[in-house]
Scaffold this motif. Sequence first.
Motif, PDB file in Angstrom:
ATOM      1  N   ASN A 137       0.780  -1.239   0.000  1.00 58.01           N
ATOM      2  CA  ASN A 137       0.000   0.000   0.000  1.00 58.01           C
ATOM      3  C   ASN A 137       0.808   1.283   0.000  1.00 58.01           C
ATOM      4  N   SER A 138       2.023   1.236   0.511  1.00 58.36           N
ATOM      5  CA  SER A 138       2.754   2.487   0.724  1.00 58.36           C
ATOM      6  C   SER A 138       4.102   2.459   0.033  1.00 58.36           C
ATOM      7  N   SER A 139       4.529   3.647  -0.360  1.00 60.84           N
ATOM      8  CA  SER A 139       5.843   3.784  -0.970  1.00 60.84           C
ATOM      9  C   SER A 139       6.811   4.315   0.077  1.00 60.84           C
ATOM     10  N   PHE A 140       7.753   3.507   0.469  1.00 62.76           N
ATOM     11  CA  PHE A 140       8.807   3.947   1.385  1.00 62.76           C
ATOM     12  C   PHE A 140       9.999   3.015   1.188  1.00 62.76           C
ATOM     13  N   PRO A 141      11.204   3.452   1.517  1.00 57.46           N
ATOM     14  CA  PRO A 141      12.352   2.554   1.323  1.00 57.46           C
ATOM     15  C   PRO A 141      12.197   1.338   2.212  1.00 57.46           C
ATOM     16  N   ARG A 142      12.139   0.162   1.606  1.00 56.07           N
ATOM     17  CA  ARG A 142      11.852  -1.069   2.356  1.00 56.07           C
ATOM     18  C   ARG A 142      12.933  -1.383   3.386  1.00 56.07           C
ATOM     19  N   ILE A 143      14.128  -0.821   3.184  1.00 55.74           N
ATOM     20  CA  ILE A 143      15.230  -1.105   4.111  1.00 55.74           C
ATOM     21  C   ILE A 143      14.923  -0.541   5.504  1.00 55.74           C
ATOM     22  N   ALA A 144      13.949   0.371   5.580  1.00 59.04           N
ATOM     23  CA  ALA A 144      13.543   0.899   6.894  1.00 59.04           C
ATOM     24  C   ALA A 144      13.019  -0.232   7.788  1.00 59.04           C
ATOM     25  N   LEU A 145      12.480  -1.293   7.180  1.00 60.37           N
ATOM     26  CA  LEU A 145      11.937  -2.405   7.983  1.00 60.37           C
ATOM     27  C   LEU A 145      13.045  -3.194   8.688  1.00 60.37           C
ATOM     28  N   PRO A 146      14.072  -3.688   7.954  1.00 58.00           N
ATOM     29  CA  PRO A 146      15.163  -4.352   8.690  1.00 58.00           C
ATOM     30  C   PRO A 146      15.943  -3.411   9.610  1.00 58.00           C
ATOM     31  N   ILE A 147      15.987  -2.119   9.289  1.00 57.86           N
ATOM     32  CA  ILE A 147      16.652  -1.173  10.203  1.00 57.86           C
ATOM     33  C   ILE A 147      15.871  -1.132  11.525  1.00 57.86           C
ATOM     34  N   SER A 148      14.543  -1.103  11.404  1.00 54.40           N
ATOM     35  CA  SER A 148      13.706  -1.102  12.598  1.00 54.40           C
ATOM     36  C   SER A 148      13.943  -2.372  13.416  1.00 54.40           C
ATOM     37  N   ASN A 149      14.100  -3.502  12.716  1.00 56.80           N
ATOM     38  CA  ASN A 149      14.364  -4.761  13.414  1.00 56.80           C
ATOM     39  C   ASN A 149      15.730  -4.745  14.117  1.00 56.80           C
ATOM     40  N   LEU A 150      16.715  -4.103  13.469  1.00 57.35           N
ATOM     41  CA  LEU A 150      18.044  -3.972  14.097  1.00 57.35           C
ATOM     42  C   LEU A 150      17.933  -3.168  15.392  1.00 57.35           C
ATOM     43  N   MET A 151      17.130  -2.086  15.318  1.00 54.70           N
ATOM     44  CA  MET A 151      16.927  -1.259  16.519  1.00 54.70           C
ATOM     45  C   MET A 151      16.268  -2.083  17.627  1.00 54.70           C
ATOM     46  N   MET A 152      15.258  -2.890  17.243  1.00 52.70           N
ATOM     47  CA  MET A 152      14.555  -3.682  18.254  1.00 52.70           C
ATOM     48  C   MET A 152      15.491  -4.706  18.889  1.00 52.70           C
ATOM     49  N   ALA A 153      16.312  -5.362  18.054  1.00 51.10           N
ATOM     50  CA  ALA A 153      17.250  -6.362  18.582  1.00 51.10           C
ATOM     51  C   ALA A 153      18.262  -5.692  19.518  1.00 51.10           C
ATOM     52  N   THR A 154      18.655  -4.462  19.189  1.00 52.16           N
ATOM     53  CA  THR A 154      19.603  -3.741  20.053  1.00 52.16           C
ATOM     54  C   THR A 154      18.942  -3.399  21.387  1.00 52.16           C
ATOM     55  N   LEU A 155      17.680  -2.965  21.322  1.00 50.14           N
ATOM     56  CA  LEU A 155      16.948  -2.651  22.564  1.00 50.14           C
ATOM     57  C   LEU A 155      16.789  -3.900  23.443  1.00 50.14           C
ATOM     58  N   THR A 156      16.691  -5.050  22.790  1.00 51.73           N
ATOM     59  CA  THR A 156      16.570  -6.309  23.535  1.00 51.73           C
ATOM     60  C   THR A 156      17.916  -6.705  24.141  1.00 51.73           C
ATOM     61  N   PHE A 157      18.993  -6.415  23.398  1.00 50.42           N
ATOM     62  CA  PHE A 157      20.340  -6.832  23.806  1.00 50.42           C
ATOM     63  C   PHE A 157      20.843  -6.019  25.013  1.00 50.42           C
ATOM     64  N   LEU A 158      20.505  -4.725  25.044  1.00 42.88           N
ATOM     65  CA  LEU A 158      21.079  -3.856  26.081  1.00 42.88           C
ATOM     66  C   LEU A 158      20.770  -4.323  27.513  1.00 42.88           C
ATOM     67  N   PRO A 159      19.505  -4.679  27.830  1.00 49.51           N
ATOM     68  CA  PRO A 159      19.256  -5.161  29.205  1.00 49.51           C
ATOM     69  C   PRO A 159      20.033  -6.440  29.518  1.00 49.51           C
ATOM     70  N   SER A 160      20.228  -7.306  28.507  1.00 53.13           N
ATOM     71  CA  SER A 160      20.958  -8.550  28.779  1.00 53.13           C
ATOM     72  C   SER A 160      22.426  -8.236  29.081  1.00 53.13           C
ATOM     73  N   LEU A 161      22.953  -7.148  28.515  1.00 54.74           N
ATOM     74  CA  LEU A 161      24.325  -6.727  28.827  1.00 54.74           C
ATOM     75  C   LEU A 161      24.448  -6.342  30.304  1.00 54.74           C
ATOM     76  N   ALA A 162      23.400  -5.663  30.789  1.00 58.20           N
ATOM     77  CA  ALA A 162      23.405  -5.249  32.196  1.00 58.20           C
ATOM     78  C   ALA A 162      23.405  -6.483  33.107  1.00 58.20           C
ATOM     79  N   VAL A 163      22.591  -7.493  32.715  1.00 55.82           N
ATOM     80  CA  VAL A 163      22.545  -8.737  33.497  1.00 55.82           C
ATOM     81  C   VAL A 163      23.913  -9.424  33.442  1.00 55.82           C
TER      82      VAL A 163
END
Lengths: 282, 267
Positions: A121-147
């Motif tokens: 439905n929308s025109s946007f650079p599709r690479i924004a989707l895996p970039i968003s996933n990279l951000m999410m994985a990083t947000l998940t990784f940071l608390p595990s670093l603290a542990v």
Amino acid sequence: MSLGADSGAKVHVYKPLRRGMPPLGQYARDTMDRMPFAWAKAKSDLRAQHLDTALGQLWTVLNPLLLGLVYALLISIFIGRELDLVTLTRVLGGLFAFYFTRGVISGAASVVVRSGAAIMNSSFPRIALPISNLMMATLTFLPSLAVYAIFHLAAGFPVGWSTLWAFPLIIIMGVTNFGIGLLFSTATVFFRDVASFLPYLLRIWMYLTPVLFRMDDIPDRYQAILRANPLTAVFAAWGEVLFDGRVPSGEFVAWAVISALVSLLLGVWVFITKERSFAVRI
Amino acid sequence: MLSESKPSPAVEDLPAVEVDGLAVSYRASVAGKQTLKNTLVRMGRRQKSTQLIQALRGISFEVPKGSLMGVIGANGAGKSTLLRAVAGILPPSEGTVTVRGRTTTLLATGVGFNPQLTGRENITLGGLAIGLTRAQIEGQLEEVVEFASIGRFIDMPTKVYSSGMFGRLAFSVAVHMSPEILLVDEALSAGDAAFREKASAKMQELISQAQAIMLVSHGMSTITELATHTLWLHKGRVMGYGDPAEVVQEYTKFVKAGHAAAVWEEI
């Protein structure tokens, strides 16, 4: 919702792409414009991920922690190493980092296919989707670093200036993971069963990466096989920094940087030259 | 994306959309499910796993500002592909598409980015994805919710929405995000008779504000009532272009003669 719009009163001229490659400057600018989207999607997806579970976000740390206990137990049984805090901490150090790798690669493999309605439905650079996933994985990784930091200190592993090398290594790890993730992201659009065998591939990949062992543990005749793995150098350097408390060897760092750049360039090239097909393949 | 942006000249008198010699082709899977296994099996049998689909060929037309262009044709004629090419979702294989202004699309009732998220969150993500700011999105949200008549459901996960609610909300989002060019595919079928009337009135309002609309519909009465001119596509080619009543009449004659029964694949 099936909403699509461009960002302002510009004139857009859409022309055939040469060998599937969009104008790179414009593509990069459009991608930068979508960073607020990628960040918002990362946060929303993270929130939604464990919405239906009693422990919620705690699972992002509990999963690798429990798996770490299982691996530490297996190591103590099969290698005869004592099941102590040092063994457990070594396992967790590698496992938390590989969970980051796994999150980026497996998430990238599914994020495009799962966003079918938006892509149709929308025109946007599709690479924004895996970039968003990279951000999410990083947000998940940071608390595990603290542990991990708590285990690291409790086990008496060294802490010093060289420990700061962990941060550039995380960036190198993220870039390598992202590049490899883009390749799997594209492959899944064309071959849906890639998503089915990817968990097994990642498990085998982990055994071929110095996550649960050190490079020194491997006989010389098998070292060449390990070195062909683009993740080996960064994980070997990671082990040197965390467990030996020293600056990683130049050979591993150089090799890790080259692997990261090759993975990134190859992944980006494959993804953006194929993304034109996504709307008709999903 | 996939475009060259240049500073706007004095665009008041230029058409909102100009399509010149547009062709869109792509490779589609013929291997049933798109899996590695099916592809390898077909390779083993020396069968092709993809085929080239020529979805559109030699399409040229203009959509002036303040007009509604109806797009008609049988299933597989290339109507949805045409709208996606104008939206920049499918780049041309040949020819050019020039779009002057902000486009908003309502092409298929999707489920947003994540069915676990609320309608409000999905709308925000959708708006951010196409380059709107958070302030622009939030400024329109209450009006969107009111128009779609979905009330408190806006703060519930979209997985609990009915298809009618999806349709109403999708239409409402599309028409309230300050579109200069609105691309709509069969959206008027969403909702009940009262909502269709409201949707039709909203589209008339947009036309009166000099905005351009392209509307794909199988409803000939909708086209003759709303369209200022009409494009008829068949198997990816233009069969008629001009006055809605005349084009619809020609199309109806064509369908009655049985030509449209030989439809192509659904695009």
